[in-house]
Design a protein around this motif. Structure first.
Motif, PDB file in Angstrom:
ATOM      1  N   SER A  41       6.428   3.744  -9.813  1.00 34.46           N
ATOM      2  CA  SER A  41       7.366   4.173 -10.859  1.00 34.46           C
ATOM      3  C   SER A  41       8.510   5.001 -10.297  1.00 34.46           C
ATOM      4  CB  SER A  41       6.616   4.981 -11.921  1.00 34.46           C
ATOM      5  OG  SER A  41       5.995   6.121 -11.330  1.00 34.46           O
ATOM      6  N   ALA A  42       8.278   5.615  -9.127  1.00 34.06           N
ATOM      7  CA  ALA A  42       9.320   6.457  -8.530  1.00 34.06           C
ATOM      8  C   ALA A  42      10.266   5.657  -7.641  1.00 34.06           C
ATOM      9  CB  ALA A  42       8.681   7.578  -7.715  1.00 34.06           C
ATOM     10  N   LEU A  43       9.865   4.425  -7.280  1.00 33.44           N
ATOM     11  CA  LEU A  43      10.682   3.586  -6.400  1.00 33.44           C
ATOM     12  C   LEU A  43      11.486   2.583  -7.225  1.00 33.44           C
ATOM     13  CD1 LEU A  43       8.094   2.926  -3.572  1.00 33.44           C
ATOM     14  CD2 LEU A  43      10.085   4.414  -3.447  1.00 33.44           C
ATOM     15  N   TRP A  99      11.341  -2.564 -10.391  1.00 33.38           N
ATOM     16  CA  TRP A  99      10.097  -3.154  -9.896  1.00 33.38           C
ATOM     17  C   TRP A  99       9.164  -3.515 -11.049  1.00 33.38           C
ATOM     18  CZ3 TRP A  99       8.594  -4.916  -5.320  1.00 33.38           C
ATOM     19  CH2 TRP A  99       7.239  -5.129  -5.114  1.00 33.38           C
ATOM     20  N   THR A 100       9.065  -2.645 -12.044  1.00 27.91           N
ATOM     21  CA  THR A 100       8.194  -2.894 -13.197  1.00 27.91           C
ATOM     22  C   THR A 100       8.663  -4.108 -13.982  1.00 27.91           C
ATOM     23  OG1 THR A 100       7.765  -0.519 -13.346  1.00 27.91           O
ATOM     24  CG2 THR A 100       7.177  -1.852 -15.257  1.00 27.91           C
ATOM     25  N   ALA A 119      -1.461  -8.234  -4.841  1.00 29.20           N
ATOM     26  CA  ALA A 119      -0.609  -7.051  -4.737  1.00 29.20           C
ATOM     27  C   ALA A 119       0.760  -7.362  -5.328  1.00 29.20           C
ATOM     28  CB  ALA A 119      -0.510  -6.609  -3.278  1.00 29.20           C
ATOM     29  N   ASP A 120       1.819  -7.250  -4.513  1.00 28.50           N
ATOM     30  CA  ASP A 120       3.164  -7.479  -5.035  1.00 28.50           C
ATOM     31  C   ASP A 120       3.758  -8.768  -4.487  1.00 28.50           C
ATOM     32  OD1 ASP A 120       5.218  -5.669  -2.680  1.00 28.50           O
ATOM     33  OD2 ASP A 120       3.219  -6.467  -2.457  1.00 28.50           O
ATOM     34  N   ALA A 132       0.832  -1.204   0.000  1.00 31.97           N
ATOM     35  CA  ALA A 132       0.000   0.000   0.000  1.00 31.97           C
ATOM     36  C   ALA A 132       0.865   1.252   0.000  1.00 31.97           C
ATOM     37  CB  ALA A 132      -0.926  -0.008   1.215  1.00 31.97           C
ATOM     38  N   MET A 133       1.964   1.206   0.746  1.00 29.13           N
ATOM     39  CA  MET A 133       2.870   2.349   0.790  1.00 29.13           C
ATOM     40  C   MET A 133       3.512   2.581  -0.572  1.00 29.13           C
ATOM     41  SD  MET A 133       6.037   3.060   3.401  1.00 29.13           S
ATOM     42  CE  MET A 133       6.927   4.621   3.316  1.00 29.13           C
ATOM     43  N   ARG A 134       3.888   1.494  -1.224  1.00 26.64           N
ATOM     44  CA  ARG A 134       4.471   1.588  -2.565  1.00 26.64           C
ATOM     45  C   ARG A 134       3.484   2.215  -3.542  1.00 26.64           C
ATOM     46  NH1 ARG A 134       8.250  -0.161  -5.569  1.00 26.64           N
ATOM     47  NH2 ARG A 134      10.161  -1.075  -4.732  1.00 26.64           N
ATOM     48  N   SER A 135       2.236   1.768  -3.443  1.00 25.90           N
ATOM     49  CA  SER A 135       1.212   2.262  -4.344  1.00 25.90           C
ATOM     50  C   SER A 135       0.941   3.745  -4.128  1.00 25.90           C
ATOM     51  CB  SER A 135      -0.069   1.447  -4.149  1.00 25.90           C
ATOM     52  OG  SER A 135      -1.101   1.936  -4.965  1.00 25.90           O
TER      53      SER A 135
END
Length: 267
Positions: free
Chosen positions: A35-37, A69-70, A94-95, A27-30
Motif C-alpha cells: 500500500s505504501a509503494l 499496484w492495487t 505472488a505478483d 517478497a520485498m514489496r510485501s
C-alpha cells in the motif's frame, strides 16, 4: 505520496543474479508494504537513476501503467475470473500472473499428443499472456528451424520440443521432451526480468496439462540451440579418471639387515 520501488539491473549482470533479484521483488514489496509503494521503476543504466529520467519514463507509459499496484491487481483478478469461465488457463503466483491463450494451449496439446514436435512461445509484455510465435511454421521442426525462429528477434522465448534422436549408448531412436528457455544477452532488460520470473509459471502450466518435461536448459546464443548442445545435455560425457598402477617393491634376498643406530658426528 507513495514510494517508488526502483530496481537496477545492468545488462551485463549474471543471469543467476538477475533471476534472484527478479524473484525476490515480490517478497520485498510485501515486507515494505504494497500500500505504501506506488509503482516499480526498472532501469539498466546508472544514468537512469535521476528524477528527470524517471519523469521521462512516466510520460511514456499508457493508462494501464498509471494504475496503482492495487488497481492493477484488481484488474488481473477480474481477468482471471473471465478466463476461469472460458477455455483458457490462468495461473497467478505472488505478483506475476500469466494467462495462456487458446492457440498456445492447442499447440502445447499437439506436442503432447505427438501431432507436432514443437511449441515456440512468447509473453505479451503488458498482459503476460502466453502466445504462440507465428513465425514457427514448420510442423516437425529440427533444432535448426527452432534456432532460426528464436534468433529472428532479440527477445526471449520458451520452447517445448519433442526431440527425436539416436541414443549414443545403443543406437536406438528415442524421444526427450525438452523445455528450453532462450534469453539473448542483448534482449531488453525488462523482458529478461519478466521472462525469467514467469518461467516457473510456464512450467506449472505444462505440469497442469500433464506434459512431462524430461530435460530443461537455458540458452543465450544461437550456438546453444544446436543438436550438439542438446545431445550434451541429454548424455553428459563422464570424465574418465586415469589411474596408475603402483610399482611393487623389490623383495630383498635373504634376511633383512638392521640399520645401524650408531650416531655419527661431524669432525
Amino acid at each position: 505520496g507513495k514510494w517508488v520501488l526502483c530496481q537496477y539491473m545492468p545488462d551485463l549482470a549474471r543471469v543467476n543474479s538477475k533471476m534472484l533479484y527478479a524473484s525476490s521483488r515480490a517478497a520485498m514489496r510485501s515486507d515494505f508494504g504494497s500500500s505504501a509503494l506506488g509503482e516499480d521503476y526498472f532501469i539498466s543504466e546508472k544514468s537512469e537513476m535521476t528524477y528527470k529520467a524517471f519523469a521521462k519514463s512516466r510520460a511514456k507509459v499508457d493508462k494501464e501503467d498509471l494504475l496503482t499496484w492495487t488497481e492493477q491487481a484488481k484488474n488481473e483478478a477480474k481477468r482471471g475470473e473471465i478466463l476461469a469461465m472460458s477455455d483458457g488457463v490462468a495461473l497467478t503466483v505472488a505478483d506475476v500472473p500469466i494467462t495462456v491463450s487458446k492457440e498456445a494451449k492447442a499447440t502445447l496439446s499437439s506436442v503432447k499428443d505427438s501431432i507436432s514436435n514443437k511449441a515456440i512461445m512468447y509473453l505479451e509484455p503488458k498482459t503476460q499472456e502466453l502466445l504462440v510465435d507465428t513465425a514457427s511454421i514448420v510442423k516437425n521442426a529440427a533444432m535448426d528451424d527452432i534456432q532460426k525462429v528464436c534468433t529472428t528477434k532479440k527477445e526471449p522465448r520458451y520452447v517445448l520440443h519433442r526431440y527425436s534422436h539416436q541414443s549414443p549408448d545403443d543406437s536406438k531412436t528415442k524421444e526427450a521432451m525438452l523445455f528450453i528457455y532462450y534469453c539473448p544477452d542483448d534482449a531488453n532488460p525488462r523482458l529478461k526480468m519478466m521472462y525469467s520470473t514467469c518461467k516457473s509459471m510456464v512450467l506449472r502450466v505444462l505440469e497442469k496439462m500433464e506434459i512431462k518435461v524430461t530435460n530443461k536448459y537455458e540458452a543465450s546464443t544461437s550456438q546453444e540451440l544446436t543438436d550438439r548442445v542438446v545431445m550434451d545435455e541429454l548424455y553428459p560425457k563422464k570424465s574418465e579418471k586415469l589411474s596408475f598402477a603402483k610399482p611393487k617393491a623389490k623383495t630383498a634376498k635373504g634376511k633383512r639387515r638392521l640399520i645401524s643406530k650408531k650416531k655419527f658426528s661431524a669432525e
